[in-house]
Enzyme design. Structure first.
Site, short mmCIF file in Angstrom:
data_model
loop_
_atom_site.label_atom_id
_atom_site.label_comp_id
_atom_site.label_asym_id
_atom_site.label_seq_id
_atom_site.Cartn_x
_atom_site.Cartn_y
_atom_site.Cartn_z
N GLU A 118 64.22 50.53 28.85
CA GLU A 118 62.90 50.40 28.22
C GLU A 118 62.34 49.43 27.02
O GLU A 118 62.69 48.46 27.02
CB GLU A 118 63.44 51.57 26.69
CG GLU A 118 63.40 53.34 27.10
CD GLU A 118 64.58 53.75 26.22
OE1 GLU A 118 64.65 55.41 26.13
OE2 GLU A 118 65.21 53.39 24.80
N CYS A 131 58.75 44.75 21.89
CA CYS A 131 59.82 44.41 22.65
C CYS A 131 60.58 44.49 23.84
O CYS A 131 60.17 45.74 24.74
CB CYS A 131 61.14 45.14 21.33
SG CYS A 131 62.64 45.03 21.23
N CYS A 138 73.82 45.03 30.63
CA CYS A 138 74.33 43.41 29.65
C CYS A 138 75.79 43.61 30.46
O CYS A 138 76.53 44.30 30.71
CB CYS A 138 74.05 43.90 28.83
SG CYS A 138 74.09 41.84 27.74
N CYS A 142 79.47 42.89 23.26
CA CYS A 142 79.29 43.11 22.03
C CYS A 142 79.82 44.55 21.99
O CYS A 142 79.21 45.50 21.48
CB CYS A 142 77.33 42.88 21.29
SG CYS A 142 77.17 41.32 22.12
N CYS A 145 76.92 47.08 19.93
CA CYS A 145 75.56 47.18 21.18
C CYS A 145 75.86 48.66 21.86
O CYS A 145 77.18 47.87 22.60
CB CYS A 145 75.69 46.51 21.21
SG CYS A 145 73.75 46.24 22.32
N GLY A 204 69.58 42.95 26.95
CA GLY A 204 70.20 42.06 28.54
C GLY A 204 70.14 40.91 27.37
O GLY A 204 69.43 40.50 26.64
N GLU A 205 70.78 40.49 28.14
CA GLU A 205 70.97 39.06 27.61
C GLU A 205 69.80 37.99 28.65
O GLU A 205 69.89 37.70 29.48
CB GLU A 205 71.98 38.29 27.80
CG GLU A 205 72.91 37.08 27.46
CD GLU A 205 72.22 36.10 26.11
OE1 GLU A 205 72.34 36.53 25.65
OE2 GLU A 205 71.52 35.28 25.89
N SER A 236 65.91 35.95 22.03
CA SER A 236 66.98 35.97 21.07
C SER A 236 67.92 35.94 21.94
O SER A 236 68.23 36.31 23.13
CB SER A 236 67.21 38.06 19.94
OG SER A 236 67.76 38.17 20.08
N LEU A 259 73.84 36.13 15.30
CA LEU A 259 74.90 35.47 15.11
C LEU A 259 75.86 36.40 14.14
O LEU A 259 77.39 36.22 14.88
CB LEU A 259 74.73 34.46 13.96
CG LEU A 259 76.15 33.96 13.18
CD1 LEU A 259 75.92 32.43 13.96
CD2 LEU A 259 75.30 32.70 11.86
N CYS A 378 67.07 48.74 17.98
CA CYS A 378 67.62 47.89 18.56
C CYS A 378 69.32 48.44 18.97
O CYS A 378 70.07 49.56 18.42
CB CYS A 378 68.14 46.39 17.88
SG CYS A 378 66.93 45.82 17.28
N1 SAH Z 1 71.12 40.06 23.87
C1 SAH Z 1 70.59 39.85 23.39
C2 SAH Z 1 69.17 39.98 22.77
C3 SAH Z 1 68.63 41.89 23.15
S1 SAH Z 1 69.48 42.78 21.69
C4 SAH Z 1 70.75 39.45 21.93
O1 SAH Z 1 72.17 39.65 21.68
O2 SAH Z 1 70.38 38.40 20.77
C5 SAH Z 1 69.01 42.38 20.37
C6 SAH Z 1 69.29 42.15 18.82
O3 SAH Z 1 70.17 43.43 18.28
C7 SAH Z 1 69.91 41.44 18.78
O4 SAH Z 1 70.29 40.60 17.80
C8 SAH Z 1 71.81 42.64 18.82
O5 SAH Z 1 72.95 41.90 18.03
C9 SAH Z 1 70.33 43.05 17.47
N2 SAH Z 1 71.88 44.94 18.55
C10 SAH Z 1 72.63 45.54 19.03
N3 SAH Z 1 72.81 46.02 18.27
C11 SAH Z 1 72.56 46.59 17.26
C12 SAH Z 1 72.78 48.29 16.85
N4 SAH Z 1 73.10 48.91 17.40
N5 SAH Z 1 72.30 47.79 15.73
C13 SAH Z 1 71.46 46.65 14.81
N6 SAH Z 1 71.68 45.92 15.87
C14 SAH Z 1 71.71 46.08 17.21
FE1 SF4 Z 2 75.20 41.65 22.81
FE2 SF4 Z 2 72.52 41.72 23.53
FE3 SF4 Z 2 73.85 42.26 25.64
FE4 SF4 Z 2 74.38 44.19 23.26
S1 SF4 Z 2 72.00 43.33 24.77
S2 SF4 Z 2 75.72 43.39 24.64
S3 SF4 Z 2 74.44 42.95 21.44
S4 SF4 Z 2 74.43 40.28 24.53
#
Ligand code: SAH
Ligand code: SF4
Length: 399
Positions: A118, A131, A138, A142, A145, A204-205, A236, A259, A378
């Protein structure tokens, strides 16, 4: 020496039967495709520039549009190459103007039905942000997420990453002589771009796919084509320390760090990659990030989780940790998903947290959730659409 870290993901091979796809190629890839076609060496540079202009500056979808190329060569190009973008499976428009595209990627082998990703567009009065995704799924997990609950399917190719921007620009009428949608929800006016900013915050990362993300950034920023300023392209990361330096050196894009916690024990839980690259090392990589300055600040994303990371003491520690780092702080209200082990912090708690950060001298905008009605937030991408589809299938089978 820079340490290289690559995702344990196979990069897809081109679809076996497809003609090479020029849409999304880098300059050197286009040049080498023309070389393979047998074009005389002395013509290749000029032809590459012409194709580049048509594909990336004008948004051409067909070789027939390329009027400064001879008819014969246009026919040869059309026989030999494609101008293919990911297929739009679904397009949704939120009441607030947010748009979400569900895209199907070309299959990478005969068994592959085409992975889906998406891409979300968020218009604001002075900018339009796209975005983009960098991987299907991924590898990281986390805990807050939703993408983290899905396995990694594969890395996106450079063309698939650039393709997301080409699609958005097509749909938003963001090429010369293309018409804006008539719904009034896309910024318009003389010289106003529909897509002015890119954030790698979809699925994705991105730093586990830097080999494709870096050339995609180069293509997006090329002044003769898509021409986005690198100051408006933000990558990010959850904190892949060895790749942060490479990102700065290779691409000069802006950096955002997810962070989310100020202590290693909590960050180990929320962002398990922290066990490998703890907060201290991560912040050192930020201090060393090439080009970081007060004019080019690093964004620190901090998701607000009720009773987990949202106390005034956390806010004060955050400010202390970021001393000496040119930083912006972005507080993100948690977007809940079914079965998520967290809740979003209360509004007063977020305000209190934000006040502490603000009083320490940081602008701390709370990112307002956009496109909630179309599940464009997100951490919800794709998985929600899949779930809705499954629900729809279930409902249909009940009839
Ligand atoms: N993988 C990368 C980029 C994709 S995630 C990263 O982790 O930075 C983009 C942002 O969305 C990140 O800051 C992530 O921590 C945040 N995010 C993921 N799941 C979320 C959620 N359920 N609510 C709010 N932010 C979220
Ligand atoms: Fe973590 Fe970003 Fe991967 Fe979600 S997309 S699992 S926030 S690294």
């Amino acid at each position: 020496m820079t340490l290289l870290e690559t995702a344990p993901a196979p990069s897809p091979a081109a679809a076996p039967t497809a003609r090479p796809n020029l849409a999304g190629m880098t300059r050197s890839e286009i040049a080498s495709a023309l070389h393979d076609l047998g074009l005389p060496e002395r013509e290749i540079r000029m032809r590459t520039n012409q194709l580049w202009h048509w594909i990336y500056f004008r948004g051409a979808r067909d070789f027939a549009e390329m009027l400064n190329i001879s008819k014969t060569l246009r026919a040869t190009l059309a026989d030999s190459f494609e101008l293919r973008l990911p297929e739009i499976v679904e397009e949704q428009l939120s009441v607030d103007g947010t748009r979400k595209w569900l895209l199907r990627l070309a299959p990478t082998n005969p068994q592959d039905k085409g992975a889906e990703i998406e891409c979300v567009y968020i218009p604001e009065s002075d900018r339009g942000t796209l975005c983009v995704s960098s991987q299907v799924g991924c590898t990281l997990t986390c805990s807050f997420c939703h993408t983290g609950t899905q396995r990694l399917v594969r890395n996106l190719t450079t063309a698939e990453i650039v393709g997301q921007l080409l699609i958005a620009r097509q749909r938003l009428g963001d090429f010369p002589d293309h018409e804006r949608p008539r719904d009034g929800l896309v910024p318009s006016g003389e010289g106003v771009r529909a897509v002015s900013n890119i954030v790698f915050m979809g699925m994705g990362e991105p730093l586990y796919n830097l080999e494709n993300v870096a050339p995609a950034i180069e293509t997006m920023a090329d002044g003769d084509g898509l021409s986005l300023s690198k100051r408006r392209i933000t990558v990010s990361t959850s904190g892949v320390v060895p790749q942060i330096e490479r990102l700065g050196a290779d691409s000069g894009a802006m950096l955002a760090i997810s962070l989310h916690a100020v202590r290693d024990d909590l960050r180990n839980e929320l962002v398990p990659l922290n066990k490998k690259y703890p907060i201290r090392e991560l912040l050192q990589a930020c201090r060393d990030y090439p080009g970081a300055s007060n004019a080019r600040r690093i964004t620190f994303e901090y998701v607000m989780l009720k009773g987990i990371n949202d106390s005034p003491a956390d806010a004060r520690e955050l400010v202390r940790l970021l001393k000496g780092v040119p930083a912006k702080i972005n507080l993100i209200p948690f977007n809940p998903w079914p079965g998520a082990p967290y809740e979003c912090s209360d509004w007063e708690t977020i305000e209190q947290f934000s006040d502490i950060v603000f009083n320490a001298g940081y602008a701390s905008p709370v990112r307002t959730p956009r496109g909630r009605d179309i599940l464009a937030a997100c951490g919800q991408l794709k998985s929600e659409t899949e779930k809705l589809r499954a629900r729809a299938r279930l409902a249909a089978s009940d009839e």
